[in-house]
Motif scaffolding. Structure first.
Motif, mmCIF file in Angstrom:
data_model
loop_
_atom_site.group_PDB
_atom_site.id
_atom_site.type_symbol
_atom_site.label_atom_id
_atom_site.label_comp_id
_atom_site.label_asym_id
_atom_site.label_seq_id
_atom_site.Cartn_x
_atom_site.Cartn_y
_atom_site.Cartn_z
ATOM 1 N N TYR A 164 0.542 -1.279 -0.184
ATOM 2 C CA TYR A 164 -0.281 0.221 0.011
ATOM 3 C C TYR A 164 0.926 1.101 0.015
ATOM 4 C CZ TYR A 164 -0.174 1.076 5.372
ATOM 5 O OH TYR A 164 0.651 0.675 6.545
ATOM 6 N N LEU A 165 2.122 1.324 0.375
ATOM 7 C CA LEU A 165 2.945 2.502 0.361
ATOM 8 C C LEU A 165 3.388 2.196 -0.595
ATOM 9 C CD1 LEU A 165 4.902 1.892 3.627
ATOM 10 C CD2 LEU A 165 3.388 3.324 3.291
ATOM 11 N N GLN A 166 3.576 1.458 -1.891
ATOM 12 C CA GLN A 166 3.575 1.581 -3.490
ATOM 13 C C GLN A 166 2.479 2.508 -4.263
ATOM 14 O OE1 GLN A 166 5.094 -2.018 -4.982
ATOM 15 N NE2 GLN A 166 6.987 -2.380 -3.066
ATOM 16 N N VAL A 167 1.665 1.513 -4.033
ATOM 17 C CA VAL A 167 0.392 2.263 -4.243
ATOM 18 C C VAL A 167 0.301 3.768 -4.024
ATOM 19 C CG1 VAL A 167 -2.376 2.121 -4.534
ATOM 20 C CG2 VAL A 167 -1.081 -0.149 -4.855
ATOM 21 N N PHE A 168 0.231 4.001 -3.040
ATOM 22 C CA PHE A 168 0.290 5.493 -2.196
ATOM 23 C C PHE A 168 1.478 6.757 -3.080
ATOM 24 C CE2 PHE A 168 1.836 8.827 0.666
ATOM 25 C CZ PHE A 168 0.712 9.740 0.184
ATOM 26 N N ASP A 169 2.578 6.092 -3.188
ATOM 27 C CA ASP A 169 3.481 6.358 -4.007
ATOM 28 C C ASP A 169 3.517 6.925 -5.535
ATOM 29 O OD1 ASP A 169 4.973 6.826 -1.956
ATOM 30 O OD2 ASP A 169 6.244 5.335 -2.229
ATOM 31 N N VAL A 190 -5.599 9.007 7.727
ATOM 32 C CA VAL A 190 -5.512 10.322 6.742
ATOM 33 C C VAL A 190 -4.141 10.502 7.321
ATOM 34 C CG1 VAL A 190 -8.169 10.335 6.486
ATOM 35 C CG2 VAL A 190 -6.546 11.889 8.000
ATOM 36 N N LEU A 191 -3.708 11.598 6.293
ATOM 37 C CA LEU A 191 -2.729 12.309 6.634
ATOM 38 C C LEU A 191 -3.213 13.346 7.726
ATOM 39 C CD1 LEU A 191 -1.059 12.347 2.857
ATOM 40 C CD2 LEU A 191 -0.026 11.583 4.880
ATOM 41 N N ASP A 192 -2.065 13.864 8.496
ATOM 42 C CA ASP A 192 -2.331 14.663 9.353
ATOM 43 C C ASP A 192 -2.404 16.233 8.622
ATOM 44 O OD1 ASP A 192 1.061 15.817 8.509
ATOM 45 O OD2 ASP A 192 1.445 15.023 10.427
ATOM 46 N N THR A 193 -1.657 16.550 7.188
ATOM 47 C CA THR A 193 -2.134 17.358 6.568
ATOM 48 C C THR A 193 -3.817 17.461 5.531
ATOM 49 O OG1 THR A 193 -1.156 16.906 4.830
ATOM 50 C CG2 THR A 193 0.108 17.720 5.801
ATOM 51 N N ILE A 239 -11.202 7.727 12.693
ATOM 52 C CA ILE A 239 -9.753 7.909 11.710
ATOM 53 C C ILE A 239 -9.057 9.004 13.181
ATOM 54 C CG2 ILE A 239 -9.873 9.899 10.090
ATOM 55 C CD1 ILE A 239 -12.859 9.519 9.233
ATOM 56 N N GLN A 240 -7.856 8.304 12.352
ATOM 57 C CA GLN A 240 -6.028 8.172 12.755
ATOM 58 C C GLN A 240 -5.664 9.318 11.754
ATOM 59 O OE1 GLN A 240 -4.503 5.489 14.664
ATOM 60 N NE2 GLN A 240 -6.993 4.735 15.362
ATOM 61 N N LYS A 241 -4.765 10.564 12.554
ATOM 62 C CA LYS A 241 -4.019 12.111 11.800
ATOM 63 C C LYS A 241 -3.002 10.722 11.764
ATOM 64 C CE LYS A 241 -6.277 15.174 11.531
ATOM 65 N NZ LYS A 241 -6.662 17.229 12.102
ATOM 66 N N VAL A 242 -1.822 10.982 10.906
ATOM 67 C CA VAL A 242 -0.718 10.200 10.747
ATOM 68 C C VAL A 242 0.709 11.405 10.227
ATOM 69 C CG1 VAL A 242 -1.034 7.361 11.604
ATOM 70 C CG2 VAL A 242 -1.120 8.525 9.029
ATOM 71 N N ALA A 243 1.676 11.551 10.221
ATOM 72 C CA ALA A 243 2.298 12.218 9.801
ATOM 73 C C ALA A 243 2.561 10.918 8.475
ATOM 74 C CB ALA A 243 3.825 12.108 10.545
ATOM 75 N N ASP A 244 2.642 10.617 8.230
ATOM 76 C CA ASP A 244 3.455 9.630 7.322
ATOM 77 C C ASP A 244 2.649 7.724 7.619
ATOM 78 O OD1 ASP A 244 5.407 7.598 5.768
ATOM 79 O OD2 ASP A 244 6.774 8.565 5.963
ATOM 80 N N LEU A 245 1.834 7.074 5.968
ATOM 81 C CA LEU A 245 1.377 6.130 5.419
ATOM 82 C C LEU A 245 2.414 4.823 6.587
ATOM 83 C CD1 LEU A 245 -0.523 6.798 2.338
ATOM 84 C CD2 LEU A 245 -1.346 7.287 5.599
#
Length: 265
Positions: free
Chosen positions: A89-94, A117-120, A136-142
């Motif tokens: 899923y990180l590859q998909v996001f990229d 979701v991203l914190d932005t 729903i939680q905010k993260v700085a990086d997936l």
């Protein structure tokens, strides 16, 4: 002959125009279904946690087909699931970040334990997402996520949704994008959809597909409608869905699906 499994989409189908349903009518219907040896399933693009909350009073009596078919749960047991490994899923996001249609601040991942979701994140998108998703939680990086992920959900404008969906399907291997309504798409593993989930569920229950009745209105319901022996659509369904339905009933806003199911008794 009664169907042995009845599965219905939620938004635009089972739920009315306010996104609601009559719990007392459903409880009475489930008693009737149980007496006839029939199973009832809700099949939705919504997350499992969201569906469990919506049907909390009857959660032990119904089958959940959530995340557009990525997980099937009954009595708290996963009968079927398809999750994305972290590196995948990180590859998909990229790759999604390279799409001209993509806004990463209108993107949500759903997992077993919560949504991310991203914190932005766009505040309007976050508010919208809270209607359909739990925890729903905010993260700085997936990469920080410690969960098993079922799917991505993202919003487009009505003008760009078809192009955005096509871009994903043309450029990213291993996943497929499907319209869910509300100018949003779900991105799931390429072998996942509600139809696959319904087939797997019927196998587990020992039910022939001719004995499966389904209700749907949007393109993410299409395969489910095609594989079931008794596909039914509300009159507000998309033309592609109306074309494969064996019967068309009243508008979802009038609670037509509940009324039709009550008529099975």
């Amino acid at each position: 002959m009664y169907p042995k499994l009845v599965a219905t989409d939620m938004d635009g189908t089972f739920l009315d125009d306010k996104g609601q349903f009559d719990m007392d009518r459903l409880k009475a219907l489930l008693i009737d279904f149980r007496e006839k040896g029939m199973y009832f399933a809700v099949a939705s693009g919504r997350g499992l946690l969201s569906l469990e909350k919506l049907f909390d009073e009857v959660r032990d009596e119904i089958i959940f087909i959530a995340e557009n078919g990525s997980v099937v749960q009954f009595h708290g047991e996963d009968l079927y699931e398809a999750t994305m490994p972290k590196d995948f899923y990180l590859q998909v996001f990229d790759k999604l970040k390279t799409s001209p249609y993509m806004d990463i601040n209108q993107l949500l991942l759903t997992g077993k334990k919560g949504c991310y979701v991203l914190d932005t994140v766009n505040p309007t998108y976050l508010s919208f997402s809270a209607h359909y998703n739990e925890n729903i939680q905010k993260v700085a990086d997936l990469a920080e996520i410690e969960d098993e992920i079922f799917k991505f959900t993202t919003n487009f404008t009505e003008e760009t949704i078809e192009a955005g969906e096509s871009w994903v399907n043309e450029h990213i291997d291993g996943v497929k994008a499907m319209t869910t309504g509300f100018a949003s798409i779900d991105i799931v593993l390429d072998y996942v959809d509600k139809g696959v989930a319904v087939v797997e569920l019927a196998k587990k229950l020992g039910i022939d597909m001719d004995q499966v009745m389904v209700f749907g209105d949007n393109l993410n319901d299409l395969h489910m409608m095609q594989v079931a022996g008794q596909p039914i659509a509300p009159e507000n369904a998309r033309p592609e869905i109306l074309a494969v339905a064996k019967q068309v009933i009243g508008h979802h806003a009038a609670g037509s699906v509940m009324t039709y199911m009550e008529g099975l008794s």
